[in-house]
Design an enzyme around this catalytic site. Sequence first.
Site, PDB file in Angstrom:
ATOM      1  CD  GLU A  38      -2.710   0.935   2.655  1.00 24.94           C
ATOM      2  OE1 GLU A  38      -3.414   1.954   2.940  1.00 24.94           O
ATOM      3  OE2 GLU A  38      -2.861  -0.009   3.179  1.00 24.94           O
ATOM      4  NE  ARG A 262       1.701  -7.998   9.891  1.00 25.77           N
ATOM      5  CZ  ARG A 262       1.690  -6.917   9.218  1.00 25.77           C
ATOM      6  NH1 ARG A 262       2.923  -6.131   9.242  1.00 25.77           N
ATOM      7  NH2 ARG A 262       1.084  -6.631   8.185  1.00 25.77           N
ATOM      8  CE  LYS A 272       2.993   0.131   4.839  1.00 26.12           C
ATOM      9  NZ  LYS A 272       2.251  -0.125   3.650  1.00 26.12           N
TER      10      LYS A 272
HETATM   11  P1  ATP Z   1       2.527  -2.019   8.047  1.00 22.14           P
HETATM   12  O1  ATP Z   1       1.734  -2.542   9.121  1.00 22.14           O
HETATM   13  O2  ATP Z   1       3.618  -1.472   8.101  1.00 22.14           O
HETATM   14  O3  ATP Z   1       1.884  -0.688   7.262  1.00 22.14           O
HETATM   15  P2  ATP Z   1       1.264  -3.641   5.959  1.00 22.14           P
HETATM   16  O4  ATP Z   1       1.079  -4.829   6.071  1.00 22.14           O
HETATM   17  O5  ATP Z   1       0.071  -2.523   6.022  1.00 22.14           O
HETATM   18  O6  ATP Z   1       2.371  -2.911   6.941  1.00 22.14           O
HETATM   19  P3  ATP Z   1       1.532  -3.593   3.219  1.00 22.14           P
HETATM   20  O7  ATP Z   1       2.193  -2.260   2.222  1.00 22.14           O
HETATM   21  O8  ATP Z   1       0.400  -3.643   3.105  1.00 22.14           O
HETATM   22  O9  ATP Z   1       1.842  -3.142   4.610  1.00 22.14           O
HETATM   23  O10 ATP Z   1       2.386  -4.653   2.812  1.00 22.14           O
HETATM   24  C1  ATP Z   1       2.858  -5.310   1.698  1.00 22.14           C
HETATM   25  C2  ATP Z   1       3.009  -6.707   1.867  1.00 22.14           C
HETATM   26  O11 ATP Z   1       4.146  -6.886   2.843  1.00 22.14           O
HETATM   27  C3  ATP Z   1       1.962  -7.438   2.242  1.00 22.14           C
HETATM   28  O12 ATP Z   1       1.876  -8.621   1.618  1.00 22.14           O
HETATM   29  C4  ATP Z   1       2.328  -7.786   3.799  1.00 22.14           C
HETATM   30  O13 ATP Z   1       1.671  -8.707   4.346  1.00 22.14           O
HETATM   31  C5  ATP Z   1       3.701  -7.727   3.730  1.00 22.14           C
HETATM   32  N1  ATP Z   1       4.355  -7.399   5.129  1.00 22.14           N
HETATM   33  C6  ATP Z   1       4.192  -6.245   5.696  1.00 22.14           C
HETATM   34  N2  ATP Z   1       4.819  -5.973   6.918  1.00 22.14           N
HETATM   35  C7  ATP Z   1       5.464  -7.399   6.986  1.00 22.14           C
HETATM   36  C8  ATP Z   1       6.231  -7.852   7.974  1.00 22.14           C
HETATM   37  N3  ATP Z   1       6.558  -7.325   9.263  1.00 22.14           N
HETATM   38  N4  ATP Z   1       6.710  -9.184   7.680  1.00 22.14           N
HETATM   39  C9  ATP Z   1       6.640  -9.586   6.439  1.00 22.14           C
HETATM   40  N5  ATP Z   1       5.630  -9.374   5.513  1.00 22.14           N
HETATM   41  C10 ATP Z   1       5.070  -8.121   5.671  1.00 22.14           C
HETATM   42 MG    MG Z   2      -1.608  -2.711   4.740  1.00 22.69          MG
END
Ligand code: ATP
Ligand code: MG
Length: 562
Positions: A38, A262, A272
């Site tokens: 995102e 995660r 983020k």
């Molecule tokens: P954040 O909580 O940091 O905003 P998010 O999951 O909302 O993380 P996205 O941009 O939606 O961030 O993530 C893109 C991809 O990266 C998704 O498939 C997500 O599952 C994966 N991802 C995000 N954070 C992690 C993590 N800590 N470990 C492994 N994969 C991750």
């Molecule tokens: Mg997300």
Amino acid sequence: MEEVKNTEERSLNFIEEIIEEDLKNGKYKQVLTRFPPEPNGYLHIGHASSICLNFGLTLKYPGYTNLRFDDTNPVTEDTEYVESIKQDINWLGFAWQHELYASDYFDQLYEYAVTLIKKGLAYIDDSTSEEMAAQKGTPTEPGRNSPYRNRSVDENLDLFTKMKAGAFPDGSKTLRARIDMAHANMLMRDPVLYRIKHAHHHRTGDKWCIYPMYDMAHGQSDSIETITHSICTMEFVPHRELYDWLIEKLEIYPSRQYEFARRNINYTVTSKRKLLQLVNEGYVTGWDDPRMPTISGLRRRGYTPEAIREFCERIGVAKRENMVDVGLLEFCVREHLNKIAFRRMVVFDPVKVVITNYVKKEPGDGKGGEIVSVENNPEDVSTGHREVTFSNEIYIEREDFMEVPPKKFFRLAPGQMVRLKSAYIIKCDEVIKDAAGNITELRCSYIPESHSGNDTSGLKVKGTLHWVNAKDAIEIEVREYDRLFRVENAAAEEGDFKDYINPDSLKTVKAYAEPSLLNASFKDHFQFLRKGYYFLDKDSEGGDFIFNRTVTLKDGWKGEKQ
Ligand code: ATP
Ligand code: MG
């Protein structure tokens, strides 16, 4: 960009096992994955593990990986983030097949919603979010049907068209799936598929005022791209049933969702939203502050893509969430930098050494002294040697001298001998102090026939010190970093996570370096002998030389002794 190679020896992770089974059974001919960030922030080390997994699979098996921006929420997204995400994935060493945006599918997703309405599988609900929450029930009690659940297909189609046209204010209506308000999975109790949001979108502008929810966009986008293995993190396990339901009812390409745990690292935060707070509230200088766990922060600090990929490889793919020790990340970068870093001599806290019997050999550049040749990297002889000037006035580290040394102090002390790296053996003859008793100078004599590589002195000394020539050393700034947080998991502590920030995460010091560092570029990694690994910081401008400490030399991590 450097090609990523696969490590052959390790055993298959559970997703690879599934893929090998699928390929063997002829279920797929190629593996298609996507990385779906995102664009609401910069990528962090947790994302790196998802990137390495998704792109790694299609390097190993026939197929490819798409980069798909999950930009269905117009409010938090920005093109600055899009650009940084692309740069970071490239830098990590991966190449996507197609650059795609969920927002490119808005027309198609709208059509899918219309299909559901026509099939009697979705309805327009006028309930407020509070009313919907009240209808939802609990994990042990069924929910109640919304009073709008039995609207006719025609009425629903008409209202949905008007929603799209902007006839209603934010929050006044939603499109909901018509599934089962008593379903054991709470997410299947008539989930919201579309919401009204009169907001400007970074790509579609003002074309839309209704936006699909995650569940109405993600699986459908996967399906449009014929993604075979849609890999996400564990919190999406309950969503899988809805993912499958929508694909089945829409009769579209059957992508499948797989979940892994995660990855979080201790002494930092990997969210983020939290990282954005650190940036906005000035706790760090930006997303690429070298203390940040972002890819851009790690890059600026001097991490290498190889080290980050190795880290992701070592932590592997798990189903259970756990905290990974930041020491493992440091171990990986130390291992790589040991192989590639140029060795340089830098003295941080200098004390002057005057070599009283040293007769200038070649005045040459007017600064006096001879040239000694020092190896650039003993781990890689192809890097050759560099020339460093030597003179009768040098600096050594203050801590490398002791007036009253304990036993086994093999560095400099009165009457004691030590070798100067790639130069001569010296002996301390006299200690000069100021009125306050501080040591201001060490008077030494050198052994002319002890030159490194050509030592006929027959002397054996145990200590070797780094040094710089006082007559041509340059002054540099060094930024020494420590953990950003005082506790392993600030997010899990009581109160605000920012209360646990380490107030001493940055120490700025001056140091004296051999002049060859004037040629430092953003391609070079350095080991300052006996100190650590360092990398030129982007703040270096107009003659200033600023170096970030990437990592110390010593391995503080004890987890992986085999
Ligand atoms: P954040 O909580 O940091 O905003 P998010 O999951 O909302 O993380 P996205 O941009 O939606 O961030 O993530 C893109 C991809 O990266 C998704 O498939 C997500 O599952 C994966 N991802 C995000 N954070 C992690 C993590 N800590 N470990 C492994 N994969 C991750
Ligand atoms: Mg997300």
